[in-house]
Scaffold this active site. Structure first.
Site, short mmCIF file in Angstrom:
data_model
loop_
_atom_site.label_atom_id
_atom_site.label_comp_id
_atom_site.label_asym_id
_atom_site.label_seq_id
_atom_site.Cartn_x
_atom_site.Cartn_y
_atom_site.Cartn_z
N GLY A 254 0.73 -1.06 -0.04
CA GLY A 254 -0.07 -0.03 0.11
C GLY A 254 0.85 1.22 0.15
O GLY A 254 0.50 2.35 -0.64
N ASP A 255 1.85 1.28 0.66
CA ASP A 255 2.75 2.55 0.70
C ASP A 255 3.46 2.60 -0.48
O ASP A 255 3.57 3.80 -1.20
CB ASP A 255 4.02 2.19 1.98
#
Length: 319
Positions: A254-255
């Site tokens: 996600g990052d």
């Protein structure tokens, strides 16, 4: 320059023990210690993508010094504010095919330290093309602190990509304040934002079109794990389908997606190209053992395998 914000960073410690024995001694070989925090994952991927990046937040004590050393060795600009407290540890014990985590809350941040950060942030926001804000807030920081950052960024006319958990996201978006340019809830977080149960794809698109909480947000990316994502960009809606892969370590994907959006926006990519590029970073991170890492030599191939459908009234139209 892209500015990343990690208010509650950590030294991430990984203990692989094979089998965990309770109420006795467990000896560990091959310990891993890294500069941790969602925004630092974003910073690392941005640097790998060739972007100039400055990492900011709060750092203190010997653990804060360790993180400063790590980001300095990675040629990431240090924009952190010094605090009197000790930066936290986050411990992951890898055992019996499972992962048990022990997460410290983090140091108490004083009002004076918060004021120092806000002063520095205003100047950094002025110099940045885009800002990413990721993760939790440490103790002592007011609930509306992210809203203060959004207001400063709006004053500086610098778009913000906000990636925080469901409750904090809801509190931030519900305030009468400046809005982020992009948010990235997953399906469950999106449903929680509007107080509903699980949503179908068609219902998600309807929610993005009609719910007031998303008004004024240019991009909403609803992630769906291995199934890809649904996206709102302006008044247009898209479905993104990634290639099938064997995931090695999805932590940090996600990052990596946030880093992909920040880098793609910095490069001026069009909507479809931006979605393919950003979601590819999540796929590439999941293919690696190291968290917050992508193999840049595989980017073009992964982007070519990404499928994007332009949606109209809930129907998929291939572009």
């Amino acid at each position: 320059m892209i500015l990343t914000v990690t208010l509650n960073p950590s030294v991430d410690i990984s203990y692989p023990v094979g089998s965990l024995a309770l109420d006795t001694v467990n000896r560990v070989a091959g310990v891993s210690k890294t500069a941790g925090g969602k925004g630092l994952n974003v910073s690392r991927v941005l640097h790998q993508l060739g972007e100039e990046v400055r990492a900011s937040g709060f750092l203190g004590g010997s653990l804060g010094d360790f993180i400063r050393g790590e980001i300095g060795a990675s040629a990431i600009n240090d924009g952190f504010t010094a605090i009197s407290g000790q930066t936290r540890n986050c411990i992951a014990i890898i055992h019996d095919g499972q992962q048990t985590e022990i997460l410290e809350n983090g140091p108490e941040i004083s009002a004076a330290e918060q004021a120092d950060f806000l002063k520095a942030f205003k100047q950094q926001a002025l110099e940045a093309t885009h800002i990413t804000i990721s993760g939790s807030m440490p103790p002592g920081v007011s609930e509306n602190f992210y809203n203060k950052l959004l207001e400063i960024a709006a004053e500086m006319k610098t778009p913000v990509l906000l990636d925080v958990n469901g409750k904090l996201l809801q509190e931030t978006l519900s305030a009468r304040s400046a809005k982020p340019f992009l948010i990235k809830p997953n399906e469950s977080e999106l449903a929680a934002l509007i107080g509903q149960a699980d949503l179908t794809d068609t219902e998600i698109i309807h929610v993005l079109k009609t719910e007031a909480i998303f008004s004024g947000i240019e991009m909403v990316i609803v992630t769906q794990g291995k199934d890809g994502a649904l996206a709102k960009i302006g008044k247009e809606y898209y479905r993104i389908i990634p290639p099938e892969i064997t995931a090695v370590n999805p932590v940090g994907s996600g990052d990596s997606v946030i880093a992909g959006f920040a880098a793609g926006l910095s490069k001026g990519l069009t909507a479809t190209a931006l979605l393919k590029y950003a979601l590819s970073m999540g796929v590439l991170n999941a293919m690696e053992k190291q968290t917050g890492y992508v193999d840049t030599e595989k980017i073009d191939d992964c982007v070519a395998q990404m499928s994007v459908e332009h949606l109209n009234e809930g129907d998929g139209i291939n572009e």
